[in-house]
Write an enzyme that holds these catalytic residues in place. Sequence first.
Site: not given
Length: 381
Positions: A125, A186
Amino acid sequence: HWERFLCSTDCAADPRRCVSEWLFVEMADVMVAEGWRDAGYEFVCIDDCWMAPTRDERGRLQADPKRFPSGIHRLADYVHSKGLKLGIYSDVGNKTCAGFPGSYNHYDLDAQTFASWGVDLLKFDGCNSGTLELLAEGYRHMSLALNKTGRSIVYSCEWPFYLRPVQQPNYTEIKQYCNHWRNFFDVYDSWSSIKSILDWTALHQDSIVKIAGPGGWNDPDMASLFVFLSQLVIGNFGLSWDQAVTQMAMWAIMAAPLFMSNDLRRISPEAKWLLQNKETIAINQDPLGKQGYQITKDKNFELWERPLSGRAYAVAVLNQQEIGGPQNFTFSLTFLGNGLGCNPACSVQQILPASRDWGVYSWVSSLTVEVNPTGTVLLKV
């Protein structure tokens, strides 16, 4: 696990949904027993919140001792014993998105740690990374560190997603270092989320489609099939049946990695059928490795195609309208493959929402497809 189980760490209050080794052991068992492994889903992926709050005395990442008492190595051994592979999560910055220890200044050590545990995939990430220069250097450094371990580890990057608000990503460089990379926000268990991903992909297809291929893939979101893998949210709560079909069909068209984020212990037979649909998975995994693209848009209808091996094409007709009933869309087969997709003739098979043979058509024929609101008809030509 992210979309479905988030950062649930209270195993006493909710043991069946807690991010723990038992969750991943149970999912691995179900993947084998219920045919997921045989359908091609081979990774069990841990997302954020698996770590202890601090590194150990030697500076290494460590799993939370209460939720992962056997450690990641033992969990990897168990997953491997089932004929599956284990994925894990870390962050290029000094903390993960949920506030656990990140890999900044520990790239080589963390890569060696993951390899020693038997990890097969790293989702890396981009939270808390500081400057864009540090972000890019971190992604490059971890790529080289993973390769130095000698273990084959799929490298899943979020690099372009964190670059895009400031600058256009250099996808040629990103593909040199990453196996797949996330481009967008997301994914959520909702039609608006799926629709926004499809709209974004169509808008940016000129820059992202050409770079995709074996070794490097565009990932709509590494969180992602709700029935759907990137992430598939199919099998959860927010999508209608037609919208679930759309996600599965369009992720196949986009050559997206198929990662499910759902509870396989409680999935409906319909969602299971869709996620395990062999013909759709075969399109998604086609060895030619070309990503599909939108070729026309007419009011609420979108026509997408994806070149496949064996001179075939996958074709998706998407109805974006959210009101009313089924509508017909008619298109000429001369649209496909720059006029060569059905020259001089072709057979047409419907894959989704149900398998059906449409027969043989000539190059100048037109097809009329009936599509439900927010639904998709997936064809193979």
